[in-house]
Design a protein around this motif. Structure first.
Motif, PDB file in Angstrom:
ATOM      1  N   ASP A 186       0.813  -1.200   0.000  1.00 27.53           N
ATOM      2  CA  ASP A 186       0.000   0.000   0.000  1.00 27.53           C
ATOM      3  C   ASP A 186       0.857   1.266   0.000  1.00 27.53           C
ATOM      4  OD1 ASP A 186      -2.503  -1.440   2.242  1.00 27.53           O
ATOM      5  OD2 ASP A 186      -2.169  -1.658   0.079  1.00 27.53           O
ATOM      6  N   SER A 187       0.629   2.120  -0.976  1.00 33.82           N
ATOM      7  CA  SER A 187       1.238   3.461  -1.050  1.00 33.82           C
ATOM      8  C   SER A 187       2.744   3.452  -1.264  1.00 33.82           C
ATOM      9  CB  SER A 187       0.921   4.274   0.227  1.00 33.82           C
ATOM     10  OG  SER A 187      -0.470   4.353   0.417  1.00 33.82           O
ATOM     11  N   LEU A 188       3.311   2.317  -1.690  1.00 36.98           N
ATOM     12  CA  LEU A 188       4.760   2.269  -1.878  1.00 36.98           C
ATOM     13  C   LEU A 188       5.182   2.462  -3.325  1.00 36.98           C
ATOM     14  CD1 LEU A 188       5.706  -0.649   0.536  1.00 36.98           C
ATOM     15  CD2 LEU A 188       5.839   1.814   0.930  1.00 36.98           C
ATOM     16  N   GLU A 189       4.315   2.122  -4.256  1.00 37.18           N
ATOM     17  CA  GLU A 189       4.676   2.315  -5.660  1.00 37.18           C
ATOM     18  C   GLU A 189       4.874   3.801  -5.914  1.00 37.18           C
ATOM     19  OE1 GLU A 189       1.940   0.627  -8.419  1.00 37.18           O
ATOM     20  OE2 GLU A 189       3.408   0.612 -10.034  1.00 37.18           O
TER      21      GLU A 189
ATOM     22  N   ARG B   5       7.642   5.338  -4.828  1.00 32.76           N
ATOM     23  CA  ARG B   5       8.867   5.549  -4.054  1.00 32.76           C
ATOM     24  C   ARG B   5       9.791   4.339  -4.151  1.00 32.76           C
ATOM     25  NH1 ARG B   5       9.069   6.043   1.308  1.00 32.76           N
ATOM     26  NH2 ARG B   5       7.110   4.971   1.759  1.00 32.76           N
TER      27      ARG B   5
ATOM     28  N   ASP C 203       9.087   3.713   7.205  1.00 27.79           N
ATOM     29  CA  ASP C 203       9.705   2.634   6.443  1.00 27.79           C
ATOM     30  C   ASP C 203      10.685   1.827   7.292  1.00 27.79           C
ATOM     31  OD1 ASP C 203       9.833   4.946   3.719  1.00 27.79           O
ATOM     32  OD2 ASP C 203       8.412   3.288   3.966  1.00 27.79           O
TER      33      ASP C 203
END
Length: 122
Positions: free
Chosen positions: A61-64, A66, A87
Motif C-alpha cells: 500500500d502506497s509504496l509504488e 517511491r 519505512d
C-alpha cells in the motif's frame, strides 16, 4: 538446498535512499515469485513489493512510486527512495519456486532470508 541472502540494509535520514539486494541460490531454474516483505516491531509482516518470472510487479500500500523492484533471474533488487520514518523495519527477501497467482501474499513463499534492518531517522 535453497538459500536466500539479503544485502544492503542500514541507516539513512528521512528523504534518503537505499538499495537492497537478494540472491537466491541452490535452485537451477528461475524462481516464479520473488518478493520483499517488512516487519516493524510489534507489527505483522506485510508486503513491500513482489515480482514474478514474467516481470509482473505488485507493491504494498502506497509504496509504488517511491519503491522500485527488479530482478535478474534469481537476484532481486529493491530501490527505495524518499524514505520515511515509517519505512523503518526488518526487510525480508523471499522466493517461491512454483507457479502462483498470489506473489504478493507472504504465505505463498517457501524460501526466506534472515532479513536486513532498515532504519530511517529524522
Amino acid at each position: 538446498q535453497v538459500q536466500v541472502v539479503e544485502l544492503g540494509g542500514g541507516s539513512v535520514q528521512v528523504g534518503g535512499s537505499l538499495r537492497l539486494s537478494c540472491a537466491a541460490s541452490g535452485f537451477s531454474d528461475s524462481m516464479y515469485c520473488m518478493g520483499w516483505f517488512r516487519q516493524a516491531p510489534g507489527k505483522e509482516r506485510v508486503p513491500v513489493a513482489s515480482i514474478d518470472s514474467y516481470d509482473g510487479t505488485r507493491f504494498g500500500d502506497s509504496l509504488e512510486g517511491r519503491f522500485t523492484i527488479s530482478r535478474d533471474t534469481n537476484t532481486l533488487y529493491l530501490q527505495m527512495n524518499n524514505l520515511q520514518s515509517e519505512d523503518t523495519a526488518m526487510y525480508y527477501c523471499a522466493a517461491r519456486d512454483a507457479f502462483s497467482m498470489r506473489c504478493r501474499d507472504p504465505s505463498e513463499y517457501n524460501h526466506w532470508g534472515q532479513g536486513t534492518q532498515v532504519t530511517v531517522s529524522s
